[in-house]
Write a protein that holds these residues in place. Structure first.
Motif, short mmCIF file in Angstrom:
data_model
loop_
_atom_site.label_atom_id
_atom_site.label_comp_id
_atom_site.label_asym_id
_atom_site.label_seq_id
_atom_site.Cartn_x
_atom_site.Cartn_y
_atom_site.Cartn_z
N GLU A 144 43.93 35.15 45.26
CA GLU A 144 44.74 36.36 44.61
C GLU A 144 43.90 37.72 45.18
OE1 GLU A 144 42.48 37.02 40.32
OE2 GLU A 144 44.61 36.24 40.24
N SER A 194 43.09 45.26 37.88
CA SER A 194 42.82 43.63 37.50
C SER A 194 41.68 43.37 36.82
CB SER A 194 42.87 43.05 38.85
OG SER A 194 41.97 43.04 39.69
N ALA A 199 44.21 48.14 33.89
CA ALA A 199 44.03 46.79 33.42
C ALA A 199 43.45 46.71 31.88
CB ALA A 199 43.04 45.90 34.16
#
Length: 325
Positions: free
Chosen positions: A304, A216, A258
């Motif tokens: 998240e 991420s 990512a």
């Protein structure tokens, strides 16, 4: 102990006698409430976990309301900790107390990738892969499918790093340090950490690089005031990496999933603090966060980040920790 919502109290220590349960009830306690209290007492005597209301954590008063750090005492602050604290204070606190546990799985692989990059200077991909092979066995992943897949992921990270080294050289950046220890005091905050990479521009300005090996990344709109990068710049401008060093900004380099095929698009650069409309935003964030970190109350904030949280079982705002609510 009082049984919530029943008007009855239950003395578990009295259940060891001949009677199955002993309860003391108020005039408001219903027959159903008394039966519930009696059932709990029987279960508690049988050793059933969670039956004794004295063990229901949500009913307990705080053991202390004192600040975590005494007034005027220094408060340790890490650049990465600022990001975690901004997301969820409870996760940050429990992580500092050991709730995250030791690095395993992807975290351990990321640690090894960082070590290889620090040891091998700006080497090409072949040398980086060779060094990884020398150290790989220590992770204990074996030669099965999972081990091979994880190694392929690690090698892909190193290939992206090699591509970054080449792109940085083309832009005139020269590596001047790796795994550099920093320390800077700002009010009560004591900033400490290890910088993955320092590099100098032709102008002499120095930029801090932080490698990211996860899956991420922040939105580009968040990078200009990314807490970790801002913290590095505060330390740099204060002389943590040498007196009189001008900041050339800071950047996250995404090496994990990512990242992108074009490594230049995987560089998330924060401009120098002096270029921001409020050059002191990062200093203010560090000071304010340190005061909050030293306090007595910590907020649990869902988001998240909950998906990968290791301490959900101790969090009152998610189902896994509902027993604490």
């Amino acid at each position: 102990a009082e049984v919530p919502g029943t008007g009855a109290t239950l003395g578990v220590d009295e259940v060891a006698g001949p009677r199955h349960a002993v309860e003391r009830r108020s005039p408001l306690a219903s027959r159903g409430a008394i039966e519930a209290a009696r059932t709990l007492a029987v279960l508690a005597r049988a050793g059933v976990r969670g039956a004794d209301p004295d063990g229901w954590w949500a009913l307990r008063e705080p053991t202390s309301t004192a600040p975590r750090v005494r007034d005027r005492d220094p408060v340790p602050v890490s650049p990465s900790g600022l990001v975690e604290f901004g997301h969820c204070q409870v996760r940050w606190l429990l992580g500092r107390l050991g709730g995250e546990g030791p690095p395993i799985g992807s975290a351990a692989i990321g640690t090894l990738v960082h070590e290889v990059l620090a040891e091998c200077d700006d080497a090409d991909a072949d040398i980086l892969r060779m060094r990884l092979g020398d150290q790989w066995a220590r992770l204990g992943l074996g030669d099965g499918w999972t081990g091979r897949a994880k190694r392929a992921d690690a090698e892909a990270m190193l290939e992206r790093a090699a591509a970054y080294f080449a792109a940085a050289r083309r832009d005139g950046w020269v590596r001047i340090g790796a795994e550099v220890t920093m320390r800077h005091t700002l009010g009560r905050a004591v900033l400490t950490g290890v910088v993955d990479r320092l590099e100098r521009a032709p102008s002499g300005a120095v930029r801090v690089i932080d490698y990211k090996t996860g899956s991420s990344k922040p939105k580009m709109s968040e990078v200009a005031r990314h807490p970790q990068l801002g913290c590095y710049q505060v330390a740099l401008e204060a002389g943590a990496f040498g007196a009189g060093v001008a900041s050339g900004g800071a950047a996250l380099v995404q090496l994990g999933k990512a990242s992108t095929r074009d490594i230049t698009r995987a560089i998330q650069a924060q401009p120098p603090l002096a270029d921001d409309e409020d050059p002191r935003w990062a200093s203010a964030l560090v000071s304010d966060s340190a005061e909050a970190m030293a306090g007595a109350r910590f907020a649990a904030t869902p988001g998240e980040w909950c998906r990968t949280c290791a301490v959900k079982g101790s969090c009152p705002v998610v189902p896994e920790g509902a027993r604490l609510a």
